[in-house]
Design a protein around this motif. Structure first.
Motif, PDB file in Angstrom:
ATOM      1  N   GLY A   1     -43.423 -12.332-109.547  1.00  0.00           N
ATOM      2  CA  GLY A   1     -44.574 -12.657-108.713  1.00  0.00           C
ATOM      3  C   GLY A   1     -44.374 -13.989-108.035  1.00  0.00           C
ATOM      4  N   ILE A   2     -45.454 -14.547-107.576  1.00  0.00           N
ATOM      5  CA  ILE A   2     -45.421 -15.854-106.937  1.00  0.00           C
ATOM      6  C   ILE A   2     -46.517 -16.696-107.578  1.00  0.00           C
ATOM      7  N   ASP A   3     -46.251 -17.975-107.814  1.00  0.00           N
ATOM      8  CA  ASP A   3     -47.238 -18.844-108.457  1.00  0.00           C
ATOM      9  C   ASP A   3     -47.982 -19.657-107.402  1.00  0.00           C
ATOM     10  N   LEU A   4     -49.307 -19.674-107.538  1.00  0.00           N
ATOM     11  CA  LEU A   4     -50.164 -20.389-106.591  1.00  0.00           C
ATOM     12  C   LEU A   4     -50.974 -21.441-107.344  1.00  0.00           C
ATOM     13  N   LYS A   5     -51.084 -22.618-106.772  1.00  0.00           N
ATOM     14  CA  LYS A   5     -51.781 -23.724-107.412  1.00  0.00           C
ATOM     15  C   LYS A   5     -53.288 -23.456-107.476  1.00  0.00           C
ATOM     16  N   VAL A   6     -53.848 -23.586-108.672  1.00  0.00           N
ATOM     17  CA  VAL A   6     -55.298 -23.522-108.855  1.00  0.00           C
ATOM     18  C   VAL A   6     -55.697 -24.550-109.909  1.00  0.00           C
ATOM     19  N   GLN A   7     -56.969 -24.859-109.938  1.00  0.00           N
ATOM     20  CA  GLN A   7     -57.535 -25.652-111.017  1.00  0.00           C
ATOM     21  C   GLN A   7     -58.225 -24.708-111.996  1.00  0.00           C
ATOM     22  N   ILE A   8     -58.342 -25.116-113.235  1.00  0.00           N
ATOM     23  CA  ILE A   8     -59.038 -24.292-114.220  1.00  0.00           C
ATOM     24  C   ILE A   8     -60.487 -24.098-113.765  1.00  0.00           C
ATOM     25  N   GLY A   9     -60.887 -22.845-113.661  1.00  0.00           N
ATOM     26  CA  GLY A   9     -62.248 -22.532-113.220  1.00  0.00           C
ATOM     27  C   GLY A   9     -62.352 -22.139-111.764  1.00  0.00           C
ATOM     28  N   ASP A  10     -61.241 -22.272-110.990  1.00  0.00           N
ATOM     29  CA  ASP A  10     -61.269 -21.824-109.596  1.00  0.00           C
ATOM     30  C   ASP A  10     -61.476 -20.316-109.529  1.00  0.00           C
ATOM     31  N   THR A  11     -62.192 -19.851-108.500  1.00  0.00           N
ATOM     32  CA  THR A  11     -62.457 -18.423-108.343  1.00  0.00           C
ATOM     33  C   THR A  11     -61.217 -17.683-107.852  1.00  0.00           C
ATOM     34  N   ILE A  12     -60.871 -16.600-108.535  1.00  0.00           N
ATOM     35  CA  ILE A  12     -59.771 -15.721-108.134  1.00  0.00           C
ATOM     36  C   ILE A  12     -60.395 -14.442-107.584  1.00  0.00           C
ATOM     37  N   ARG A  13     -59.910 -14.008-106.421  1.00  0.00           N
ATOM     38  CA  ARG A  13     -60.539 -12.876-105.729  1.00  0.00           C
ATOM     39  C   ARG A  13     -59.591 -11.687-105.590  1.00  0.00           C
ATOM     40  N   ALA A  14     -60.192 -10.486-105.502  1.00  0.00           N
ATOM     41  CA  ALA A  14     -59.396  -9.262-105.315  1.00  0.00           C
ATOM     42  C   ALA A  14     -58.730  -9.289-103.948  1.00  0.00           C
ATOM     43  N   ALA A  15     -57.439  -8.963-103.904  1.00  0.00           N
ATOM     44  CA  ALA A  15     -56.692  -9.010-102.648  1.00  0.00           C
ATOM     45  C   ALA A  15     -57.059  -7.859-101.716  1.00  0.00           C
ATOM     46  N   PHE A  16     -57.385  -6.688-102.289  1.00  0.00           N
ATOM     47  CA  PHE A  16     -57.752  -5.514-101.491  1.00  0.00           C
ATOM     48  C   PHE A  16     -58.854  -4.756-102.228  1.00  0.00           C
ATOM     49  N   ASP A  17     -59.436  -3.751-101.562  1.00  0.00           N
ATOM     50  CA  ASP A  17     -60.399  -2.867-102.221  1.00  0.00           C
ATOM     51  C   ASP A  17     -59.688  -2.095-103.330  1.00  0.00           C
ATOM     52  N   GLY A  18     -60.384  -1.828-104.416  1.00  0.00           N
ATOM     53  CA  GLY A  18     -59.760  -1.043-105.472  1.00  0.00           C
ATOM     54  C   GLY A  18     -60.607  -0.938-106.725  1.00  0.00           C
ATOM     55  N   LYS A  19     -59.937  -0.647-107.824  1.00  0.00           N
ATOM     56  CA  LYS A  19     -60.596  -0.427-109.108  1.00  0.00           C
ATOM     57  C   LYS A  19     -59.795  -1.125-110.195  1.00  0.00           C
ATOM     58  N   VAL A  20     -60.488  -1.810-111.070  1.00  0.00           N
ATOM     59  CA  VAL A  20     -59.830  -2.562-112.141  1.00  0.00           C
ATOM     60  C   VAL A  20     -59.230  -1.579-113.148  1.00  0.00           C
ATOM     61  N   ARG A  21     -57.919  -1.649-113.329  1.00  0.00           N
ATOM     62  CA  ARG A  21     -57.256  -0.781-114.317  1.00  0.00           C
ATOM     63  C   ARG A  21     -57.207  -1.419-115.689  1.00  0.00           C
ATOM     64  N   LEU A  22     -57.002  -2.736-115.724  1.00  0.00           N
ATOM     65  CA  LEU A  22     -56.770  -3.375-117.015  1.00  0.00           C
ATOM     66  C   LEU A  22     -57.200  -4.835-116.996  1.00  0.00           C
ATOM     67  N   THR A  23     -57.874  -5.254-118.051  1.00  0.00           N
ATOM     68  CA  THR A  23     -58.072  -6.681-118.342  1.00  0.00           C
ATOM     69  C   THR A  23     -57.540  -6.886-119.756  1.00  0.00           C
ATOM     70  N   ARG A  24     -56.658  -7.876-119.921  1.00  0.00           N
ATOM     71  CA  ARG A  24     -55.995  -8.007-121.226  1.00  0.00           C
ATOM     72  C   ARG A  24     -55.684  -9.465-121.534  1.00  0.00           C
ATOM     73  N   ASN A  25     -55.646  -9.778-122.808  1.00  0.00           N
ATOM     74  CA  ASN A  25     -55.281 -11.123-123.264  1.00  0.00           C
ATOM     75  C   ASN A  25     -54.026 -11.017-124.117  1.00  0.00           C
ATOM     76  N   GLN A  26     -52.927 -11.587-123.622  1.00  0.00           N
ATOM     77  CA  GLN A  26     -51.668 -11.536-124.366  1.00  0.00           C
ATOM     78  C   GLN A  26     -51.521 -12.693-125.355  1.00  0.00           C
ATOM     79  N   GLY A  27     -52.508 -13.550-125.396  1.00  0.00           N
ATOM     80  CA  GLY A  27     -52.441 -14.664-126.336  1.00  0.00           C
ATOM     81  C   GLY A  27     -52.258 -15.991-125.627  1.00  0.00           C
ATOM     82  N   ARG A  28     -52.395 -17.056-126.389  1.00  0.00           N
ATOM     83  CA  ARG A  28     -52.370 -18.404-125.814  1.00  0.00           C
ATOM     84  C   ARG A  28     -51.014 -18.794-125.250  1.00  0.00           C
TER      85      ARG A  28
END
Length: 318
Positions: free
Chosen positions: A129-156
């Motif tokens: 992928g590509i890494d983009l600078k954000v601050q903790i708490g910045d809003t991340i938005r969907a790039a296109f219309d679609g449906k969420v397939r997965l939300t997951r936590n791989q650990g700290r």
């Protein structure tokens, strides 16, 4: 004399009672007719309940039709939908080329690129992928219309940390990693630009950033082949996936030297004289992307800085 007065009073009383009874009888006789007329008037003003029911059923039917038409095609949300893997297309037959509509888009964040796509010698692995600078708490938005397939936590300290995968109606999937919080749930429909998460520093990360991937049937496309991250837009309205070139970035900046015929050059200059407003565009964004100023755009188009831009409208930039 008293007898006569009593007699007269009695006669008067009888006359009064008789008169009142006759008046009451006459009034009573008129009541049914008046009541019937008023009843008919009331019925005339009432709405036919059967017509109401038919109208409601029709409107509900039409609402269902339009609701279904607005949702993305269901067939793209079948293969590997319940998979917990980032790449759920391991056994799929992938076409050599595929034209993908990327015109209805939103930048996942306005942060700049901190790490590009490609092989990392230091870690001896591919950065998909590509890494983009954000601050903790910045809003991340969907790039296109679609449906969420997965939300997951791989650990700290593992992999993507908190991440979201969205499968889009144009056939792509996008991955958003190292998040601090989910704002969506699996199976939820989202539009381009909808908030889906908050930026963070979870997983294998050395600082707050967004790891952003664009995939087609499991192939991790270089996001810079689709997006111009410097100018916060897409390179073109369509991206052609090709198995031999999906890892390559595209660069249409003036600084990049390209062999172009004089005819093609003249054509590109004529096209560059105007641009179409896309979703998320602003005057400053358009000015920056076309090497001009907001004031010049306003003069060329007879508008001011507070003018609301309509998506699809053409603006002069030269």
């Amino acid at each position: 004399m008293r007898f006569n007065i009593t007699k007269l009073a009695t006669a008067a009383a009888l006359t009064l009672v008789t008169t009142f009874s006759a008046f009451a009888q006459t009034t009573y006789d008129r009541r049914p007719a008046q009541h019937n007329a008023e009843h008919k008037d009331l019925l005339a003003y009432q709405t036919n309940i059967n017509e109401q029911i038919k109208l409601k059923e029709t409107l509900d039917y039409m609402d269902n039709i339009f609701s279904e038409e607005e949702e993305p095609e269901e067939d793209i949300y079948v293969e590997g939908w319940d998979s917990q893997a980032v790449n759920c297309y391991t056994n799929a037959v992938v076409p050599d080329t595929k034209v993908i509509d990327v015109s209805n888009f939103c930048m996942p964040t306005m942060g700049y690129v901190t790490s590009p796509y490609g092989y990392r010698r230091r870690f001896r692995r591919m950065h998909k992928g590509i890494d983009l600078k954000v601050q903790i708490g910045d809003t991340i938005r969907a790039a296109f219309d679609g449906k969420v397939r997965l939300t997951r936590n791989q650990g700290r300290r593992k992999g993507y940390g908190l991440y979201v995968i969205v499968r889009h109606s144009n056939g792509l999937e996008t991955v958003y990693g190292h998040l601090s919080k989910f704002l969506v749930s699996p199976d939820q429909y989202v539009k381009a630009g909808d908030p889906i998460a908050l930026g963070g520093n979870t997983g294998r990360s050395t600082g707050p950033h967004l790891h952003f991937e664009t995939r087609y049937m499991g192939y991790a496309i270089n996001p810079a082949a689709i997006f111009d991250f410097e100018n916060k837009t897409t390179h073109t309205d369509e991206f052609t996936f090709n198995k031999s070139s999906y890892k390559d970035a595209r660069d249409y900046s003036p600084a990049k030297k390209r062999k172009t015929s004089s005819k093609a050059l003249a054509s590109s200059k004529s096209k560059a004289a105007t641009v179409k407003v896309r979703k998320g565009d602003s005057l400053s964004k358009i000015a920056k992307a076309n090497g001009t100023t907001v004031d010049k755009l306003c003069r060329l188009n007879g508008i001011n800085r507070n003018t609301t831009l309509s998506v699809g409208k053409s603006l002069k930039v030269r």
